[in-house]
Write a protein that holds these residues in place. Structure first.
Motif, mmCIF file in Angstrom:
data_model
loop_
_atom_site.group_PDB
_atom_site.id
_atom_site.type_symbol
_atom_site.label_atom_id
_atom_site.label_comp_id
_atom_site.label_asym_id
_atom_site.label_seq_id
_atom_site.Cartn_x
_atom_site.Cartn_y
_atom_site.Cartn_z
ATOM 1 N N LEU A 1 0.878 -1.351 0.145
ATOM 2 C CA LEU A 1 -0.020 0.086 -0.079
ATOM 3 C C LEU A 1 0.814 1.392 0.037
ATOM 4 O O LEU A 1 1.741 1.531 0.849
ATOM 5 C CB LEU A 1 -0.967 -0.036 1.194
ATOM 6 N N PRO A 2 0.702 2.291 -0.719
ATOM 7 C CA PRO A 2 1.575 3.386 -1.107
ATOM 8 C C PRO A 2 1.216 4.305 0.415
ATOM 9 O O PRO A 2 0.171 4.595 0.618
ATOM 10 C CB PRO A 2 1.041 4.206 -2.211
ATOM 11 N N VAL A 3 2.331 4.432 1.025
ATOM 12 C CA VAL A 3 2.473 5.264 2.100
ATOM 13 C C VAL A 3 3.230 6.681 1.936
ATOM 14 O O VAL A 3 4.331 6.418 1.453
ATOM 15 C CB VAL A 3 2.653 4.643 3.550
ATOM 16 N N HIS A 4 2.751 7.708 2.100
ATOM 17 C CA HIS A 4 3.536 8.922 2.067
ATOM 18 C C HIS A 4 3.574 9.618 3.327
ATOM 19 O O HIS A 4 2.768 9.973 3.787
ATOM 20 C CB HIS A 4 2.792 9.957 0.981
ATOM 21 N N ILE A 5 4.643 10.062 3.768
ATOM 22 C CA ILE A 5 5.160 10.730 4.890
ATOM 23 C C ILE A 5 5.042 12.111 4.651
ATOM 24 O O ILE A 5 5.554 12.668 3.368
ATOM 25 C CB ILE A 5 6.580 10.395 5.390
ATOM 26 N N LEU A 6 4.310 12.944 5.346
ATOM 27 C CA LEU A 6 4.188 14.340 5.251
ATOM 28 C C LEU A 6 4.367 14.896 6.685
ATOM 29 O O LEU A 6 3.408 14.849 7.621
ATOM 30 C CB LEU A 6 2.889 14.837 4.685
ATOM 31 N N SER A 7 5.587 15.337 7.091
ATOM 32 C CA SER A 7 5.917 15.701 8.431
ATOM 33 C C SER A 7 6.825 16.945 8.360
ATOM 34 O O SER A 7 7.329 17.158 7.238
ATOM 35 C CB SER A 7 6.736 14.475 8.783
ATOM 36 N N SER A 8 7.030 17.400 9.509
ATOM 37 C CA SER A 8 7.569 18.561 9.892
ATOM 38 C C SER A 8 9.221 18.214 10.133
ATOM 39 O O SER A 8 10.049 19.040 9.960
ATOM 40 C CB SER A 8 7.186 19.417 10.783
ATOM 41 N N SER A 9 9.316 16.843 10.254
ATOM 42 C CA SER A 9 10.749 16.316 10.529
ATOM 43 C C SER A 9 11.636 16.307 9.395
ATOM 44 O O SER A 9 11.231 15.723 8.331
ATOM 45 C CB SER A 9 10.569 14.829 11.071
ATOM 46 N N GLU A 10 12.724 16.724 9.669
ATOM 47 C CA GLU A 10 13.687 16.606 8.595
ATOM 48 C C GLU A 10 15.113 16.017 9.033
ATOM 49 O O GLU A 10 16.064 15.684 8.549
ATOM 50 C CB GLU A 10 14.350 18.033 8.235
ATOM 51 N N GLU A 11 14.807 14.800 10.209
ATOM 52 C CA GLU A 11 15.700 14.135 10.820
ATOM 53 C C GLU A 11 16.215 13.115 9.770
ATOM 54 O O GLU A 11 15.279 12.367 9.243
ATOM 55 C CB GLU A 11 15.187 13.643 11.868
ATOM 56 N N LYS A 12 17.407 12.932 9.379
ATOM 57 C CA LYS A 12 17.725 11.902 8.602
ATOM 58 C C LYS A 12 17.457 10.477 8.993
ATOM 59 O O LYS A 12 17.304 9.599 8.345
ATOM 60 C CB LYS A 12 19.372 12.082 8.504
ATOM 61 N N ALA A 13 17.494 10.469 10.488
ATOM 62 C CA ALA A 13 17.046 9.015 10.939
ATOM 63 C C ALA A 13 15.744 8.629 10.732
ATOM 64 O O ALA A 13 15.251 7.494 10.293
ATOM 65 C CB ALA A 13 17.267 8.881 12.463
#
Length: 128
Positions: free
Chosen positions: A78-90
């Protein structure tokens, strides 16, 4: 149906407005925390066509929801798209390892959000 898992009411409002502008408001289902998302998905009906997932969610993080999904055959592709304020490389590395379709940081303007959502939902957009 597109499942949006987002706890920030302001972000939900912007997303609803943008989905309306794109002609997809009837296709949007919004849940406000990770535990609620897992319960909804565990029920299995209806299965969303895609998930737009925030990372910083109450009760269960977006990465935990994504890991839960990928551990189940029905949700592995299932396609999951993250839309977050986090720019953490981890966070990006973990999401990528779990097979996320895209990882985007939240936009501050409606035009940017509309452009981001057009890229995510692609041909499902009904309005030019």
């Amino acid at each position: 149906m597109i499942l949006l898992v987002e706890d920030d009411p302001n972000d939900v409002l912007l997303m609803r407005r943008t989905f309306h502008k794109l002609g997809l408001e009837d296709d949007l289902r919004v849940l406000s925390d990770g535990e609620e998302a897992v319960a909804f998905l565990a029920d299995g009906r209806p299965v969303p066509s895609m998930v737009i997932l925030d990372l910083k969610l109450p009760r269960r993080s977006g990465l935990e929801v994504l890991a839960w999904m990928r551990a189940r055959p029905a949700y592995r592709s299932l396609p999951v798209h993250i839309l977050s304020s986090s720019e953490e490389k981890a966070d990006l590395a973990r999401a990528t390892a779990l097979g996320v379709a895209s990882y985007r940081t939240k936009s501050v303007g409606l035009a940017d959000l509309e452009d981001t959502l057009r890229k995510i939902v692609g041909p499902e957009c009904r309005r030019p």
